[in-house]
Write a protein that holds these residues in place. Structure first.
Motif, mmCIF file in Angstrom:
data_model
loop_
_atom_site.group_PDB
_atom_site.id
_atom_site.type_symbol
_atom_site.label_atom_id
_atom_site.label_comp_id
_atom_site.label_asym_id
_atom_site.label_seq_id
_atom_site.Cartn_x
_atom_site.Cartn_y
_atom_site.Cartn_z
ATOM 1 N N SER B 105 0.842 -1.203 0.000
ATOM 2 C CA SER B 105 0.000 0.000 0.000
ATOM 3 C C SER B 105 0.872 1.246 0.000
ATOM 4 C CB SER B 105 -0.895 0.023 1.237
ATOM 5 O OG SER B 105 -1.753 -1.080 1.239
ATOM 6 N N ALA B 129 -4.658 -1.068 2.484
ATOM 7 C CA ALA B 129 -4.798 0.076 3.390
ATOM 8 C C ALA B 129 -6.019 0.908 3.013
ATOM 9 C CB ALA B 129 -3.553 0.947 3.337
ATOM 10 N N LYS B 130 -6.477 1.682 4.002
ATOM 11 C CA LYS B 130 -7.602 2.580 3.772
ATOM 12 C C LYS B 130 -7.187 3.643 2.742
ATOM 13 C CE LYS B 130 -10.569 5.467 6.651
ATOM 14 N NZ LYS B 130 -10.659 6.126 7.953
ATOM 15 N N ALA B 176 2.704 1.992 5.423
ATOM 16 C CA ALA B 176 1.346 2.563 5.441
ATOM 17 C C ALA B 176 0.296 1.495 5.715
ATOM 18 C CB ALA B 176 1.054 3.249 4.106
ATOM 19 N N PHE B 177 0.485 0.321 5.121
ATOM 20 C CA PHE B 177 -0.491 -0.744 5.325
ATOM 21 C C PHE B 177 -0.557 -1.152 6.797
ATOM 22 C CE2 PHE B 177 -0.530 -5.302 6.132
ATOM 23 C CZ PHE B 177 -1.894 -5.498 6.037
ATOM 24 N N SER B 180 -2.294 1.364 8.862
ATOM 25 C CA SER B 180 -3.739 1.300 8.627
ATOM 26 C C SER B 180 -4.341 0.079 9.325
ATOM 27 C CB SER B 180 -3.961 1.230 7.111
ATOM 28 O OG SER B 180 -5.285 0.956 6.824
ATOM 29 N N GLU B 181 -3.651 -1.050 9.178
ATOM 30 C CA GLU B 181 -4.170 -2.294 9.752
ATOM 31 C C GLU B 181 -4.222 -2.222 11.272
ATOM 32 O OE1 GLU B 181 -3.401 -6.817 8.581
ATOM 33 O OE2 GLU B 181 -1.832 -6.019 9.860
ATOM 34 N N GLY B 183 -4.706 0.286 13.107
ATOM 35 C CA GLY B 183 -5.858 1.112 13.497
ATOM 36 C C GLY B 183 -7.108 0.254 13.593
ATOM 37 N N THR B 184 -7.305 -0.586 12.590
ATOM 38 C CA THR B 184 -8.466 -1.468 12.579
ATOM 39 C C THR B 184 -8.393 -2.466 13.741
ATOM 40 O OG1 THR B 184 -8.542 -1.304 10.194
ATOM 41 C CG2 THR B 184 -9.718 -3.158 11.180
#
Lengths: 324, 388
Positions: B105, B129-130, B176-177, B180-181, B183-184
Motif C-alpha cells: 500500500s 490500506a484505507k 502505510a499498510f 492502517s491495519e 488502526g483497525t
C-alpha cells in the motif's frame, strides 16, 4: 525506571553493543592503517552471516542462482553432514576475512599505487559494497535466512530471573554474543598489544614510510589488517544473524552506518574507542523507551551528534593539533 | 505567425497526432509491477507466481477471445522509488494497457498517482490500506481492505480463548499498510472489550525486537497483535516465543504467506491470521486454480498468489468484454486504457477469491473471508489450517 527494567535494558544493550564493538573494530583497524573508511565493511558483515549459514545448513536455499546446490553432496567425504555451528562460524569469518583481502587488492591497492586521493579509495570501496550486495542478491536471493533454532545446540532458549514482581529475560544467543565478543576483544587486544604482528601493525599505522625503512612489508601488513577487519566483520554478521536472522542482502547496510557512528563516537582510529563507542550506542538504543523503540536508530545518531558538538575528536580520540 | 512559430505548431501537431494515433500492439501487454527483490520480495515472489500462473492458464484457454496476452514484469521492489520507476517504464516504455501492482500500500500511494495522471487502469493485488481506491478514478483493487478482513482474527482469537482481557499491539510504523491495519485491530480490540496494555512501534527493516518483547512480557498480556511484513513480523514472533511469551498471537496480512515459516520456524505455530482467500473456497474457478497450482508447486496456493492471479484475470476478462464489442487491435492505446478502466468497474468476475465485483470507486466487493491458524510440520514447512 524500575530496577528490573534497568537490569533488562543493560543486558540487552551490552549484548548488541558488544557486536557493534567488534564490527566497528574492523572499520577502525583499516582507518588506523590507511586513514580511510572501508565502506564495503557492511557487505563483508553480510557475507560472513551467509557463509556461516550455508555451512551450517549445508546447502544454498531460496531463489538465487545457487539455489539447490549442496555443499556436501552424496559421495563426498562430508556427505549429508553440515558443519557444527562453532566451526562454521570460524570458517565463515575466515572466508569473510579473505573477501576483505580481495577488496583491498581490487579497490584500495590500485588507488594507493597511483597515489590517488583517499576520497577516491573511499568511493571505490562504496562501489565494491554495492557490487557485493547485488551479487549476494543474485546468487542467494532476497529472502531472509534464519539459522535453524538448534544451530548452536539444544540449549535452553532463555534465562529468566525475578527482580521484584518483574521477570528479567536474557536470550541464550545474547549471552553467546556477549561472551564471543569479549573473547574476540581480548584476543585482538593481545595480538595488537603484545605480538610482533601487532607491533608491526602499529608501526605501519604510525608511519608507513618509517616502517618500510625498518624492513616491515607495508603491503603485507595492510593485507593482514584487512583480513583481521573482514574476520571481525564476518563474525559480527554471524552473531547478529544468529540472534535476529539474516535479513537479506541489505542486512549490513544499517550496521555499516551504525559502525561508522560507533568509531566516530569512540574516536577515529582508536581501538578502545571503538569498544567504548559500541557499548555506548548499544546501551543508548536499549534505553530508548519501548513505545519509542522504532526511533532507536535516530537516538543513536542524535547521541553521536551531541557528543561530537561537545568533543569533536570522539570519546577517546586525540584532538588534532596543527602547528603553525 | 513567424516561420519558427509555424514549424513549432507543425511539430506539436505531428507529435499530438502520432501520440493519439498509437494503435494497440498485439499480443496485448498487461503490466505487472511487483516486489521481486527487497524484504517485500517474500510477498512479491508469491504474487509473481500467481500472475505467471494466470498468464499461462488463461492463454492456454484462448487468452482474449483467441488473441494471446503477455505480462510485462517490472521489479517494484519494496520502496516507493522502485514502484514509481516500474510504473513509469510500464506506462511509457512498454505501453501496457493496464497494471497489476504494486505489492505494498505504501508503494501504491506513491506510484498509483503516476498511472492516474496517465489514465492507465491499476489493479492493486495486495494494497489493503484505507484510501487506496480513492487515489483516483483509474485505481481499483482486488484485495479486500484490511478494515473488513482484520477484525475476523480478533473475533476468532476470543472464540479460542474467551478469557483474553489484555492485549499488546505492535506495528511497523514505516509501512502505510501496517499503520492502517493496526488502526483497525485497535478499534476492534477495544470494541470487543479488550484492554490495550501497550502499543509499540517498530520498523520493517528492524531485526532486533528485544525492547518491544521485553515490554510485552512486562505488560502481562494474553494476546499479541502484530501488523508488519513477513520478515520483520516473523522475526518478532520468533523473539516473542524465544523470550517466553506463551499467549495467542494474531498476525496481520503482511504475515499471511508461507514465506513466514522459515522466518519464525517452529515458533510460527499457532499464529492466527485473517485471510481474504482460502484454497477451500468452493468456486469452480478456485478449485481449478488450486488443482493446477498444487500439481505444479506441491502446496496450496497462498493468498498473495491468488490475489495476483485474480488481478490478471480481471484485466483479461474486461479486455475480452471490450474485444467482443470492438476488436482490440483496432483501438488506440489511450482510448483502450480508458475503456478498460470503465469495463473493469462494471464487470462481475468468478475468481479464485470467489465472486467479486467493484463499486464505483474501485473498491472490491467480496463475499467470503477466512481465519487460519499456522501449524508447523517441521522447522521450515507448515500450513494454514482454516478455522470455523
Amino acid at each position: 525506571m524500575e530496577f528490573s527494567q534497568l537490569v533488562q535494558n543493560t543486558m540487552n544493550g551490552l549484548a548488541i553493543g558488544s557486536v557493534y564493538a567488534i564490527f566497528a573494530l574492523g572499520y577502525t583497524l583499516v582507518f588506523s592503517i590507511l586513514g580511510i573508511i572501508n565502506f564495503a565493511h557492511g557487505a563483508v558483515f553480510t557475507l560472513g552471516a551467509y557463509f556461516t549459514y550455508t555451512l551450517v545448513v549445508g546447502q544454498f536455499e531460496n531463489n538465487g542462482l545457487l539455489k539447490g546446490i549442496n555443499l556436501f553432496p552424496d559421495g563426498s567425504p562430508f556427505s549429508g553432514s553440515a558443519l557444527s555451528f562453532g566451526l562454521a562460524t570460524l570458517i565463515g569469518a575466515v572466508l569473510a576475512g579473505l573477501v576483505a583481502v580481495l577488496i583491498e587488492r581490487l579497490a584500495f591497492r590500485p588507488m594507493r599505487a597511483r597515489g590517488a586521493d583517499p576520497l577516491l579509495a573511499l568511493v571505490s570501496s562504496l562501489g565494491v559494497a554495492l557490487v557485493l550486495v547485488n551479487l549476494i542478491q543474485l546468487l542467494v536471493g532476497a529472502e531472509i535466512y534464519n539459522f535453524p533454532s538448534n544451530a548452536y545446540g539444544e540449549v535452553k532458549p532463555a534465562l529468566a530471573f525475578q527482580i521484584g514482581d518483574k521477570t528479567v529475560v536474557i536470550r541464550t544467543v545474547q549471552i553467546i554474543i556477549f561472551l564471543v565478543s569479549l573473547v574476540m576483544l581480548a584476543i585482538l587486544g593481545y595480538v595488537i598489544g603484545r605480538t610482533k604482528i601487532g607491533k608491526a601493525l602499529r608501526a605501519v599505522a604510525e608511519n608507513p614510510g618509517t616502517a618500510s625503512l625498518l624492513g616491515i612489508s607495508v603491503d603485507r601488513f595492510i593485507l593482514i589488517t584487512f583480513f583481521l577487519s573482514g574476520f571481525l566483520g564476518g563474525l559480527a554478521g554471524t552473531l547478529v544473524g544468529t540472534a535476529f536472522g539474516v535479513a537479506g542482502p541489505y542486512f549490513g547496510v544499517t550496521y555499516g552506518l551504525k559502525g561508522l557512528a560507533v568509531i566516530v563516537l569512540g574516536g577515529l582510529g582508536s581501538i578502545p574507542g571503538a569498544v567504548l563507542g559500541g557499548l555506548v550506542i548499544g546501551l543508548a538504543e536499549a534505553f530508548v523507551p519501548a513505545d519509542y523503540s522504532a526511533y532507536k536508530d535516530a537516538v543513536a545518531f542524535a547521541l553521536l551528534f551531541v557528543i561530537l558538538l561537545v568533543r569533536p575528536q570522539g570519546l577517546l580520540g586525540k584532538a588534532v593539533i596543527q602547528k603553525v | 505567425m513567424k516561420p519558427v512559430g509555424y514549424v513549432g505548431a507543425l511539430i506539436t501537431a505531428a507529435l499530438v497526432a502520432s501520440a493519439s494515433a498509437q494503435k494497440v500492439e498485439l499480443p496485448i501487454k498487461i503490466g505487472v509491477a511487483l516486489a521481486q527483490t527487497s524484504n517485500t520480495a517474500l510477498l512479491g515472489q508469491e504474487q509473481v507466481i500467481g500472475a505467471r500462473f494466470a498468464e499461462k492458464y488463461l492463454n492456454a484457454r484462448g487468452g482474449i477471445n483467441g488473441t494471446p496476452f503477455k505480462l510485462v514484469f517490472q521489479d517494484a521492489a519494496g520502496d516507493e522509488n522502485s514502484a514509481i520507476n516500474a510504473f513509469q517504464n510500464l506506462i511509457n516504455k512498454e505501453k501496457v494497457v493496464g497494471i497489476v501492482g504494486p505489492t505494498l500500500s505504501q508503494q501504491a500511494f506513491a506510484a498509483d498517482p503516476i498511472a492516474e495522471r496517465a489514465r492507465v487502469p491499476v489493479l492493486g493485488p495486495s494494497n489493503t490500506a484505507k484510501g487506496i481506491p480513492q487515489i483516483g478514478d483509474y485505481i481499483a483493487r482486488v484485495s479486500a481492505p484490511v478494515a473488513v478482513v482484520a477484525p475476523n482474527a480478533i473475533r476468532q482469537a476470543l472464540k479460542l480463548d474467551p478469557k483474553i482481557k489484555k492485549a499488546a499491539v505492535l506495528y511497523a510504523q514505516n509501512d502505510a499498510f501496517s499503520v492502517s491495519e493496526t488502526g483497525t485491530f485497535q478499534e476492534t480490540a477495544k470494541a470487543q472489550g479488550l484492554t490495550l496494555a501497550t502499543v509499540q512501534k517498530f520498523q520493517t527493516t528492524d531485526t532486533d525486537f528485544t525492547t518491544q518483547v521485553t515490554a510485552v512480557l512486562n505488560s502481562d498480556v494474553d494476546l499479541v497483535i502484530i501488523s508488519g511484513l513477513a520478515a520483520d513480523g516473523g522475526n518478532l514472533v520468533k523473539q516473542l516465543r524465544q523470550l517466553g511469551y506463551k499467549g495467542l498471537i494474531i498476525g496481520g496480512n503482511g504475515l499471511n504467506t508461507s514465506n513466514v515459516f522459515p522466518v519464525c520456524q517452529k515458533f510460527c505455530d499457532g499464529v492466527i491470521i485473517a485471510q481474504a482467500y482460502s484454497p477451500a473456497q468452493p468456486s469452480a474457478a478456485n478449485q481449478v486454480f488450486v488443482k493446477d497450482y498444487r500439481a505444479q508447486y506441491k502446496k496450496d496456493p497462498p493468498q498473495f498468489a491468488a490475489q495476483a492471479y485474480a488481478g490478471v484475470q480481471v484485466m483479461v476478462e474486461a479486455l475480452k468484454a471490450i474485444d467482443r464489442k470492438k476488436k482490440l487491435s483496432t483501438w488506440d492505446l489511450d482510448d483502450l486504457r480508458v475503456a478498460l478502466n470503465k469495463q473493469i468497474l462494471v464487470g462481475k468476475y468468478n475468481t479464485p477469491l470467489g465472486p467479486i465485483s467493484f463499486d464505483k470507486e474501485g473498491e472490491v466487493n467480496q463475499r467470503d473471508f477466512y481465519v487460519a491458524q499456522i501449524r508447523m510440520k517441521d522447522a521450515k514447512t507448515g500450513s494454514f489450517v482454516y478455522l470455523k
